[in-house]
Design a protein around this motif. Structure first.
Motif, PDB file in Angstrom:
ATOM      1  N   LEU A   1       0.818  -1.211   0.000  1.00 37.44           N
ATOM      2  CA  LEU A   1       0.000   0.000   0.000  1.00 37.44           C
ATOM      3  C   LEU A   1       0.852   1.261   0.000  1.00 37.44           C
ATOM      4  O   LEU A   1       0.569   2.204  -0.748  1.00 37.44           O
ATOM      5  CB  LEU A   1      -0.938   0.004   1.213  1.00 37.44           C
ATOM      6  N   LEU A   2       1.907   1.290   0.801  1.00 34.14           N
ATOM      7  CA  LEU A   2       2.688   2.508   0.976  1.00 34.14           C
ATOM      8  C   LEU A   2       3.934   2.576   0.102  1.00 34.14           C
ATOM      9  O   LEU A   2       4.156   3.575  -0.585  1.00 34.14           O
ATOM     10  CB  LEU A   2       3.086   2.660   2.449  1.00 34.14           C
TER      11      LEU A   2
ATOM     12  N   LEU B   1      10.142 -12.274   7.697  1.00 31.49           N
ATOM     13  CA  LEU B   1       9.411 -11.437   6.741  1.00 31.49           C
ATOM     14  C   LEU B   1       8.958 -10.126   7.370  1.00 31.49           C
ATOM     15  O   LEU B   1       8.992  -9.083   6.716  1.00 31.49           O
ATOM     16  CB  LEU B   1       8.235 -12.212   6.155  1.00 31.49           C
ATOM     17  N   VAL B   2       8.561 -10.157   8.632  1.00 31.18           N
ATOM     18  CA  VAL B   2       8.213  -8.907   9.327  1.00 31.18           C
ATOM     19  C   VAL B   2       9.420  -7.979   9.310  1.00 31.18           C
ATOM     20  O   VAL B   2       9.305  -6.788   9.017  1.00 31.18           O
ATOM     21  CB  VAL B   2       7.735  -9.172  10.772  1.00 31.18           C
ATOM     22  N   TYR B   3      10.581  -8.509   9.611  1.00 31.96           N
ATOM     23  CA  TYR B   3      11.818  -7.719   9.609  1.00 31.96           C
ATOM     24  C   TYR B   3      12.068  -7.106   8.220  1.00 31.96           C
ATOM     25  O   TYR B   3      12.356  -5.913   8.100  1.00 31.96           O
ATOM     26  CB  TYR B   3      12.984  -8.607  10.033  1.00 31.96           C
ATOM     27  N   VAL B   4      11.952  -7.917   7.182  1.00 31.75           N
ATOM     28  CA  VAL B   4      12.176  -7.439   5.811  1.00 31.75           C
ATOM     29  C   VAL B   4      11.154  -6.360   5.444  1.00 31.75           C
ATOM     30  O   VAL B   4      11.509  -5.294   4.915  1.00 31.75           O
ATOM     31  CB  VAL B   4      12.122  -8.603   4.798  1.00 31.75           C
ATOM     32  N   PHE B   5       9.874  -6.611   5.732  1.00 29.99           N
ATOM     33  CA  PHE B   5       8.842  -5.644   5.382  1.00 29.99           C
ATOM     34  C   PHE B   5       9.015  -4.345   6.166  1.00 29.99           C
ATOM     35  O   PHE B   5       8.795  -3.250   5.624  1.00 29.99           O
ATOM     36  CB  PHE B   5       7.449  -6.231   5.589  1.00 29.99           C
ATOM     37  N   CYS B   6       9.420  -4.431   7.413  1.00 30.84           N
ATOM     38  CA  CYS B   6       9.673  -3.209   8.192  1.00 30.84           C
ATOM     39  C   CYS B   6      10.865  -2.441   7.622  1.00 30.84           C
ATOM     40  O   CYS B   6      10.873  -1.204   7.633  1.00 30.84           O
ATOM     41  CB  CYS B   6       9.879  -3.538   9.662  1.00 30.84           C
ATOM     42  N   ALA B   7      11.864  -3.154   7.113  1.00 29.03           N
ATOM     43  CA  ALA B   7      12.992  -2.489   6.468  1.00 29.03           C
ATOM     44  C   ALA B   7      12.523  -1.742   5.219  1.00 29.03           C
ATOM     45  O   ALA B   7      12.955  -0.610   4.957  1.00 29.03           O
ATOM     46  CB  ALA B   7      14.087  -3.498   6.113  1.00 29.03           C
ATOM     47  N   PHE B   8      11.636  -2.358   4.428  1.00 29.22           N
ATOM     48  CA  PHE B   8      11.061  -1.670   3.268  1.00 29.22           C
ATOM     49  C   PHE B   8      10.336  -0.403   3.704  1.00 29.22           C
ATOM     50  O   PHE B   8      10.473   0.651   3.095  1.00 29.22           O
ATOM     51  CB  PHE B   8      10.061  -2.559   2.523  1.00 29.22           C
TER      52      PHE B   8
ATOM     53  N   ARG C   1      10.741   1.348   6.434  1.00 22.86           N
ATOM     54  CA  ARG C   1      11.703   2.341   6.922  1.00 22.86           C
ATOM     55  C   ARG C   1      12.345   3.074   5.754  1.00 22.86           C
ATOM     56  O   ARG C   1      12.481   4.293   5.766  1.00 22.86           O
ATOM     57  CB  ARG C   1      12.771   1.666   7.773  1.00 22.86           C
ATOM     58  N   SER C   2      12.733   2.353   4.735  1.00 20.91           N
ATOM     59  CA  SER C   2      13.320   2.978   3.549  1.00 20.91           C
ATOM     60  C   SER C   2      12.323   3.913   2.890  1.00 20.91           C
ATOM     61  O   SER C   2      12.660   5.035   2.495  1.00 20.91           O
ATOM     62  CB  SER C   2      13.774   1.894   2.567  1.00 20.91           C
ATOM     63  N   TRP C   3      11.077   3.459   2.765  1.00 21.38           N
ATOM     64  CA  TRP C   3      10.037   4.307   2.184  1.00 21.38           C
ATOM     65  C   TRP C   3       9.856   5.574   3.004  1.00 21.38           C
ATOM     66  O   TRP C   3       9.742   6.672   2.445  1.00 21.38           O
ATOM     67  CB  TRP C   3       8.723   3.525   2.099  1.00 21.38           C
ATOM     68  N   MET C   4       9.839   5.443   4.333  1.00 19.04           N
ATOM     69  CA  MET C   4       9.675   6.607   5.205  1.00 19.04           C
ATOM     70  C   MET C   4      10.786   7.625   4.960  1.00 19.04           C
ATOM     71  O   MET C   4      10.531   8.831   4.887  1.00 19.04           O
ATOM     72  CB  MET C   4       9.665   6.180   6.675  1.00 19.04           C
ATOM     73  N   ASN C   5      12.007   7.151   4.806  1.00 20.05           N
ATOM     74  CA  ASN C   5      13.118   8.061   4.518  1.00 20.05           C
ATOM     75  C   ASN C   5      12.954   8.721   3.154  1.00 20.05           C
ATOM     76  O   ASN C   5      13.228   9.907   2.997  1.00 20.05           O
ATOM     77  CB  ASN C   5      14.449   7.313   4.593  1.00 20.05           C
ATOM     78  N   GLN C   6      12.491   7.965   2.156  1.00 20.63           N
ATOM     79  CA  GLN C   6      12.337   8.506   0.805  1.00 20.63           C
ATOM     80  C   GLN C   6      11.259   9.573   0.720  1.00 20.63           C
ATOM     81  O   GLN C   6      11.373  10.503  -0.075  1.00 20.63           O
ATOM     82  CB  GLN C   6      12.023   7.385  -0.180  1.00 20.63           C
ATOM     83  N   VAL C   7      10.205   9.443   1.523  1.00 21.67           N
ATOM     84  CA  VAL C   7       9.117  10.426   1.452  1.00 21.67           C
ATOM     85  C   VAL C   7       9.287  11.551   2.456  1.00 21.67           C
ATOM     86  O   VAL C   7       8.398  12.384   2.605  1.00 21.67           O
ATOM     87  CB  VAL C   7       7.722   9.768   1.612  1.00 21.67           C
ATOM     88  N   GLY C   8      10.433  11.580   3.124  1.00 21.06           N
ATOM     89  CA  GLY C   8      10.730  12.713   3.985  1.00 21.06           C
ATOM     90  C   GLY C   8      10.313  12.563   5.428  1.00 21.06           C
ATOM     91  O   GLY C   8      10.255  13.551   6.159  1.00 21.06           O
ATOM     92  N   ILE C   9      10.009  11.371   5.844  1.00 19.54           N
ATOM     93  CA  ILE C   9       9.760  11.157   7.264  1.00 19.54           C
ATOM     94  C   ILE C   9      11.146  10.906   7.853  1.00 19.54           C
ATOM     95  O   ILE C   9      11.578   9.781   8.029  1.00 19.54           O
ATOM     96  CB  ILE C   9       8.789   9.978   7.500  1.00 19.54           C
ATOM     97  N   ASP C  10      11.859  12.002   8.098  1.00 13.53           N
ATOM     98  CA  ASP C  10      13.284  11.923   8.384  1.00 13.53           C
ATOM     99  C   ASP C  10      13.627  11.758   9.852  1.00 13.53           C
ATOM    100  O   ASP C  10      14.787  11.675  10.206  1.00 13.53           O
ATOM    101  CB  ASP C  10      14.015  13.133   7.825  1.00 13.53           C
ATOM    102  N   ASP C  11      12.656  11.686  10.714  1.00 15.99           N
ATOM    103  CA  ASP C  11      12.931  11.497  12.136  1.00 15.99           C
ATOM    104  C   ASP C  11      13.053  10.030  12.517  1.00 15.99           C
ATOM    105  O   ASP C  11      13.196   9.711  13.686  1.00 15.99           O
ATOM    106  CB  ASP C  11      11.807  12.108  12.988  1.00 15.99           C
ATOM    107  N   VAL C  12      13.024   9.145  11.552  1.00 14.49           N
ATOM    108  CA  VAL C  12      13.007   7.717  11.840  1.00 14.49           C
ATOM    109  C   VAL C  12      14.177   7.320  12.730  1.00 14.49           C
ATOM    110  O   VAL C  12      13.996   6.646  13.742  1.00 14.49           O
ATOM    111  CB  VAL C  12      13.017   6.886  10.541  1.00 14.49           C
TER     112      VAL C  12
END
Length: 145
Positions: A29-30, A116-123, A125-136
């Motif tokens: 979705l995201l 798989l939870v770990y892998v999906f959370c890594a995806f 996290r990367s998406w969050m950084n790409q869209v500017g959620i930079d406080d991760v």
């Protein structure tokens, strides 16, 4: 050996399966939406479609949007079969009536679901950084690289 221990492991596996499924749906979705979402109505519609999707359908959707590493695809396909066996036909699993083998099978499903939870959370996290959620990194220090 007590069958209650087998059922306890099944319960843990189902909880991890549900978490993995939810993380997978969130990634699609995201992070890999396929098309541009122009408004909240489109976003909600896509969410409802994904909520009804089976794991097999989610894998197909992901494959249609990104190129999967062959090893990761094998993990997903194997997990799909084992997950479905555990969730829908556990008494048909080879050796299911032997408590130790049943526990071993169930723990393998748990390990893969957790991976798989770990892998999906890594995806995510990367998406969050790409869209500017930079406080991760500041909010989730355990995820900082």
């Amino acid at each position: 050996m007590n069958r209650e221990r087998v059922y306890l492991e099944v319960g843990k596996a189902i909880a991890l399966i549900q978490l993995s499924d939810r993380a997978f749906k969130s990634v699609i979705l995201l992070a890999f939406p396929g098309t541009q979402t122009h408004n909240i109505s489109d976003f909600e519609k896509n969410g409802k479609i994904l909520n009804k999707a089976t794991l097999g359908r989610l894998i197909a959707i992901l494959e249609g949007r990104v190129v999967l590493n062959n090893n990761f695809k094998v993990i997903l396909v194997d997990y799909l079969g084992n997950r479905n066996s555990l969730a829908h036909n556990w008494d048909e699993i080879d050796g299911w009536h032997d408590d130790e083998r049943a526990i071993g099978f169930t723990r393998e499903v748990q390990k893969t679901a957790a991976y798989l939870v770990y892998v999906f959370c890594a995806f995510l996290r990367s998406w969050m950084n790409q869209v500017g959620i930079d406080d991760v990194d500041r909010r989730f220090l355990e995820l900082a690289v």
